[in-house]
Scaffold this motif. Structure first.
Motif, short mmCIF file in Angstrom:
data_model
loop_
_atom_site.label_atom_id
_atom_site.label_comp_id
_atom_site.label_asym_id
_atom_site.label_seq_id
_atom_site.Cartn_x
_atom_site.Cartn_y
_atom_site.Cartn_z
N LEU A 134 0.84 -1.19 0.00
CA LEU A 134 0.00 0.00 0.00
C LEU A 134 0.87 1.24 0.00
N SER A 135 0.37 2.28 -0.65
CA SER A 135 1.07 3.56 -0.66
C SER A 135 0.14 4.66 -0.19
N CYS A 136 0.72 5.61 0.47
CA CYS A 136 0.02 6.81 0.91
C CYS A 136 0.80 8.00 0.36
N THR A 137 0.17 8.76 -0.50
CA THR A 137 0.82 9.92 -1.11
C THR A 137 0.20 11.18 -0.55
N GLY A 138 1.04 12.09 -0.09
CA GLY A 138 0.55 13.32 0.51
C GLY A 138 0.82 14.53 -0.35
N SER A 139 -0.02 15.54 -0.21
CA SER A 139 0.17 16.81 -0.90
C SER A 139 -0.31 17.92 0.02
N GLY A 140 0.06 19.14 -0.33
CA GLY A 140 -0.32 20.28 0.48
C GLY A 140 0.81 20.69 1.41
N ARG A 141 0.50 20.77 2.68
CA ARG A 141 1.49 21.13 3.69
C ARG A 141 2.69 20.19 3.60
N THR A 142 3.79 20.54 4.19
CA THR A 142 5.02 19.76 4.08
C THR A 142 4.81 18.36 4.65
N PHE A 143 4.54 17.43 3.77
CA PHE A 143 4.27 16.05 4.15
C PHE A 143 5.45 15.43 4.86
N SER A 144 6.63 15.81 4.44
CA SER A 144 7.83 15.18 4.99
C SER A 144 8.05 15.51 6.46
N TRP A 182 8.53 11.20 10.92
CA TRP A 182 8.73 12.03 9.74
C TRP A 182 10.00 11.66 8.98
N SER A 183 11.02 11.24 9.70
CA SER A 183 12.29 10.92 9.04
C SER A 183 12.35 9.48 8.56
N GLY A 184 11.40 8.68 9.03
CA GLY A 184 11.47 7.25 8.73
C GLY A 184 12.38 6.50 9.67
N GLY A 185 12.92 7.21 10.66
CA GLY A 185 13.89 6.59 11.55
C GLY A 185 13.30 5.73 12.64
N TYR A 186 12.00 5.85 12.83
CA TYR A 186 11.36 5.06 13.88
C TYR A 186 10.01 4.57 13.39
N ARG A 233 9.28 5.13 4.01
CA ARG A 233 8.81 6.37 3.39
C ARG A 233 9.88 6.94 2.49
N ASP A 234 9.42 7.69 1.51
CA ASP A 234 10.30 8.38 0.57
C ASP A 234 9.83 9.83 0.55
N ASN A 235 10.48 10.66 1.34
CA ASN A 235 10.04 12.06 1.45
C ASN A 235 10.29 12.85 0.16
N SER A 236 11.17 12.38 -0.67
CA SER A 236 11.38 13.07 -1.95
C SER A 236 10.16 12.91 -2.86
N PHE A 291 -6.55 2.73 5.98
CA PHE A 291 -6.47 4.18 5.91
C PHE A 291 -5.08 4.65 6.33
N CYS A 292 -4.58 5.67 5.63
CA CYS A 292 -3.40 6.33 6.16
C CYS A 292 -3.84 7.65 6.78
N ALA A 293 -3.07 8.08 7.76
CA ALA A 293 -3.36 9.30 8.50
C ALA A 293 -2.06 10.00 8.82
N ALA A 294 -2.12 11.29 9.03
CA ALA A 294 -0.91 12.05 9.29
C ALA A 294 -1.15 13.07 10.39
N ARG A 295 -0.08 13.43 11.06
CA ARG A 295 -0.14 14.43 12.12
C ARG A 295 1.26 14.98 12.33
N SER A 296 1.35 16.06 13.07
CA SER A 296 2.65 16.60 13.43
C SER A 296 3.42 15.54 14.21
N SER A 297 4.71 15.55 14.00
CA SER A 297 5.55 14.52 14.61
C SER A 297 5.42 14.53 16.12
N ALA A 298 5.34 13.35 16.71
CA ALA A 298 5.20 13.22 18.16
C ALA A 298 5.83 11.92 18.60
N ARG A 299 6.39 11.93 19.81
CA ARG A 299 6.90 10.70 20.42
C ARG A 299 6.35 10.62 21.83
N PRO A 300 5.85 9.46 22.28
CA PRO A 300 5.77 8.24 21.48
C PRO A 300 4.78 8.38 20.33
#
Length: 125
Positions: free
Chosen positions: A20-30, A53-57, A72-75, A95-104
């Motif tokens: 599955l792929s989730c492609t984002g547009s608009g605000r800075t998806f990366s 956001w970085s794919g590191g976790y 993820r491929d932010n490019s 479904f894919c969903a997105a939000r501002s980066s948060a930990r955990p």
């Protein structure tokens, strides 16, 4: 504003794979964390996995750990969910969903701000 579009769903036999792929547009998806959820009729939306956001976790539900892999491929403003060794119980709308980066990493649907329209995954036995 962020728009998310899922793709790659379909019908597969048990033991097979889908990506599955989730492609984002608009605000800075990366800059956003991305989560995947799934839902079957009459049930609540269930957390599948998420990636920072970085794919590191990455973090996965126990039910998919070892079978599903996020990347993820932010490019290309995209996040991919590789699903292997699929089981009939994986059948759902994903479904894919997105939000501002948060930990955990949040695992509750209400913690996510942006949502795609969903893509159907059907695994036959």
């Amino acid at each position: 504003q962020v728009q998310l579009v899922e793709s790659g769903g379909g019908l597969v036999q048990a033991g097979g794979s889908l990506r599955l792929s989730c492609t984002g547009s608009g605000r800075t998806f990366s800059s956003l964390s991305v989560g995947w959820f799934r839902q079957t009729p009459g049930k609540e939306r269930e957390f599948v996995g998420a990636i920072t956001w970085s794919g590191g976790y990455t973090y996965y539900a126990d039910s998919v750990k070892g079978r599903f892999t996020l990347s993820r491929d932010n490019s290309e403003n995209s996040v991919h969910l590789q699903m292997n060794s699929l089981k009939p119980e994986d059948t759902a709308v994903y479904f894919c969903a997105a939000r501002s980066s948060a930990r955990p990493i949040p695992t509750i649907p209400n913690d996510y701000e942006y949502w795609g329209q969903g893509t159907q995954v059907t695994v036959s036995s």
